[in-house]
Design a protein around this motif. Structure first.
Motif, PDB file in Angstrom:
ATOM      1  N   UNK A 182       0.933  -1.100   0.162  1.00  0.00           N
ATOM      2  CA  UNK A 182       0.199   0.021   0.058  1.00  0.00           C
ATOM      3  C   UNK A 182       0.931   1.977   0.215  1.00  0.00           C
ATOM      4  N   UNK A 183       0.274   2.157  -0.882  1.00  0.00           N
ATOM      5  CA  UNK A 183       1.095   3.211  -0.949  1.00  0.00           C
ATOM      6  C   UNK A 183       0.324   4.609  -1.241  1.00  0.00           C
ATOM      7  N   UNK A 184       0.405   5.101  -0.484  1.00  0.00           N
ATOM      8  CA  UNK A 184      -0.513   7.217  -0.636  1.00  0.00           C
ATOM      9  C   UNK A 184       0.982   8.545  -0.575  1.00  0.00           C
ATOM     10  N   UNK A 185       0.609   9.097  -1.940  1.00  0.00           N
ATOM     11  CA  UNK A 185       1.125  10.507  -1.295  1.00  0.00           C
ATOM     12  C   UNK A 185       0.455  11.529  -2.151  1.00  0.00           C
ATOM     13  N   UNK A 186       1.025  12.440  -2.384  1.00  0.00           N
ATOM     14  CA  UNK A 186       0.350  13.406  -3.637  1.00  0.00           C
ATOM     15  C   UNK A 186       0.655  13.032  -5.089  1.00  0.00           C
ATOM     16  N   UNK A 187      -0.018  13.347  -5.999  1.00  0.00           N
ATOM     17  CA  UNK A 187       0.095  12.246  -7.337  1.00  0.00           C
ATOM     18  C   UNK A 187       1.967  12.872  -7.972  1.00  0.00           C
ATOM     19  N   UNK A 188       2.385  13.703  -7.352  1.00  0.00           N
ATOM     20  CA  UNK A 188       3.712  14.059  -8.004  1.00  0.00           C
ATOM     21  C   UNK A 188       3.963  12.957  -7.516  1.00  0.00           C
ATOM     22  N   UNK A 189       4.481  13.282  -5.609  1.00  0.00           N
ATOM     23  CA  UNK A 189       5.266  12.493  -5.535  1.00  0.00           C
ATOM     24  C   UNK A 189       5.260  10.733  -5.308  1.00  0.00           C
ATOM     25  N   UNK A 190       3.352  10.866  -5.696  1.00  0.00           N
ATOM     26  CA  UNK A 190       3.762   9.149  -5.801  1.00  0.00           C
ATOM     27  C   UNK A 190       4.488   8.933  -7.029  1.00  0.00           C
ATOM     28  N   UNK A 191       4.078   9.562  -7.877  1.00  0.00           N
ATOM     29  CA  UNK A 191       4.762   9.249  -8.964  1.00  0.00           C
ATOM     30  C   UNK A 191       6.257   8.748  -8.934  1.00  0.00           C
ATOM     31  N   UNK A 192       7.279   9.443  -7.755  1.00  0.00           N
ATOM     32  CA  UNK A 192       8.618   9.170  -7.588  1.00  0.00           C
ATOM     33  C   UNK A 192       8.584   8.163  -6.241  1.00  0.00           C
ATOM     34  N   UNK A 193       7.867   7.797  -5.566  1.00  0.00           N
ATOM     35  CA  UNK A 193       7.897   7.631  -4.617  1.00  0.00           C
ATOM     36  C   UNK A 193       7.679   5.641  -5.095  1.00  0.00           C
ATOM     37  N   UNK A 194       6.357   4.850  -5.738  1.00  0.00           N
ATOM     38  CA  UNK A 194       6.356   4.399  -5.926  1.00  0.00           C
ATOM     39  C   UNK A 194       6.724   3.215  -6.948  1.00  0.00           C
ATOM     40  N   UNK A 195       7.982   3.734  -7.968  1.00  0.00           N
ATOM     41  CA  UNK A 195       8.336   2.987  -8.739  1.00  0.00           C
ATOM     42  C   UNK A 195      10.248   2.235  -7.840  1.00  0.00           C
ATOM     43  N   UNK A 196      10.086   3.224  -7.115  1.00  0.00           N
ATOM     44  CA  UNK A 196      11.137   3.298  -5.908  1.00  0.00           C
ATOM     45  C   UNK A 196      11.102   2.565  -4.854  1.00  0.00           C
ATOM     46  N   UNK A 197      10.061   2.007  -4.574  1.00  0.00           N
ATOM     47  CA  UNK A 197       9.574   0.940  -3.511  1.00  0.00           C
ATOM     48  C   UNK A 197       9.366  -0.358  -3.670  1.00  0.00           C
ATOM     49  N   UNK A 198       8.902   0.052  -5.449  1.00  0.00           N
ATOM     50  CA  UNK A 198       8.882  -1.130  -6.490  1.00  0.00           C
ATOM     51  C   UNK A 198      10.288  -2.349  -6.595  1.00  0.00           C
ATOM     52  N   UNK A 199      11.278  -1.394  -7.147  1.00  0.00           N
ATOM     53  CA  UNK A 199      13.038  -1.583  -7.227  1.00  0.00           C
ATOM     54  C   UNK A 199      13.508  -1.949  -6.124  1.00  0.00           C
ATOM     55  N   UNK A 200      12.822  -1.535  -4.507  1.00  0.00           N
ATOM     56  CA  UNK A 200      13.926  -2.232  -3.947  1.00  0.00           C
ATOM     57  C   UNK A 200      13.317  -3.614  -3.229  1.00  0.00           C
ATOM     58  N   UNK A 201      11.617  -3.099  -3.580  1.00  0.00           N
ATOM     59  CA  UNK A 201      11.649  -5.140  -3.659  1.00  0.00           C
ATOM     60  C   UNK A 201      10.245  -4.400  -1.919  1.00  0.00           C
TER      61      UNK A 201
END
Length: 285
Positions: free
Chosen positions: A262-281
């Protein structure tokens, strides 16, 4: 000072609802608010000084207290008396299919370990689904004097005042909330994600209640929040409140928020954080 658990604001827009749907949503919201108020009062005022662990679940540190059980019984009894055809899904075992198309998703004490240790960050979380979609969410945090609520399409509120998320910072300036599971292997994997993520953000907070973390993101106390291993009762109400406050929510790219991630953030930050978390596993142990 008014009791925030009695806060019943009436949104000014109808979110395009039909009169019948709006009336149902109003009814579900009023019932969720009252059930959360009653359960919150029971938990706040009835907590025994010698409160102990009544049972454990997934591991020896995943605990249940007698007050979790009492709170869930209070909530389900209250709701069933008023809407006997509804279904239930509760953390402490309530499971009824129902025939009305409405299902209540209940966490009677979100943040049980905090509650056990008499820390203030615990909440009662109640969501109502209609035909599988969450339409009402209430998160009451009695020790903080706060009740968060949302109806789909009507916005999010804290103690009767509309709330919105913070403007999106750079990832390097983001305050990010998270939480950890109870299984040893999962905790070790989550620690590795934090180890890599921490140098890339402003700081990380671990509050101990997913419902409160989601609401804190919704009202601007956190820039983002993520966690693996949440259950439906942990996230149902809080995710709706976050979305109605303007945040984007999801799981892995292209997926909805779930126990996987589960990830939540403002749209612009979400676009940075979600792929990073996905990459980090962050989505697997």
């Amino acid at each position: 000072m008014p009791d925030p658990l009695h806060s019943h604001p009436t949104p000014t827009d109808d979110a395009g609802e039909t009169a019948e749907t709006a009336a149902l949503h109003d009814e579900l919201l009023e019932l969720a608010l009252e059930a959360a108020r009653r359960a919150g009062a029971l938990l706040r005022d009835g907590r025994p000084a010698d409160l102990g662990v009544a049972a454990t679940k997934s591991s020896p540190i995943d605990v249940v207290t007698e007050m979790d059980l009492a709170s869930e019984k209070l909530i389900t009894t209250f709701l069933a008396e008023r809407r006997p055809d509804d279904g239930f899904l509760g953390e402490e075992g309530a499971s009824v299919d129902g025939t009305s198309g409405v299902r209540w998703v209940i966490d009677p004490v979100d943040g049980t370990v905090n509650y056990l240790y008499d820390l203030p960050s615990w909440a009662v979380s109640i969501a109502a689904e209609k035909d599988g979609e969450t339409v009402v969410g209430v998160v009451a945090a009695p020790m903080r004097g706060e009740t968060f609520q949302a109806v789909r399409g009507r916005g999010a509120f804290k103690n009767g005042a509309r709330i919105r998320h913070r403007p999106a910072p750079l990832l390097s300036q983001a305050l990010v909330g998270t939480g950890f599971g109870y299984l040893t292997e999962r905790r070790a994997a989550q620690a590795e994600v934090v180890r890599t993520l921490l140098p890339q953000v402003r700081d990380i907070r671990r509050g101990g209640s997913a419902a409160i973390d989601l609401c804190d993101a919704a009202c601007g106390r956190l820039d983002a929040y993520y966690e693996r291993g949440l259950n439906p009762w942990d996230l149902a109400a809080g995710v709706l409140i976050a979305e109605e406050a303007g945040l984007r929510t999801g799981g892995r790219p292209g997926r909805a928020a779930s126990g996987e991630l589960t990830v939540t953030a403002s749209p612009a930050l979400f676009g940075q954080l979600q792929p990073l978390l996905d990459e980090l596993g962050a989505w697997h142990d």
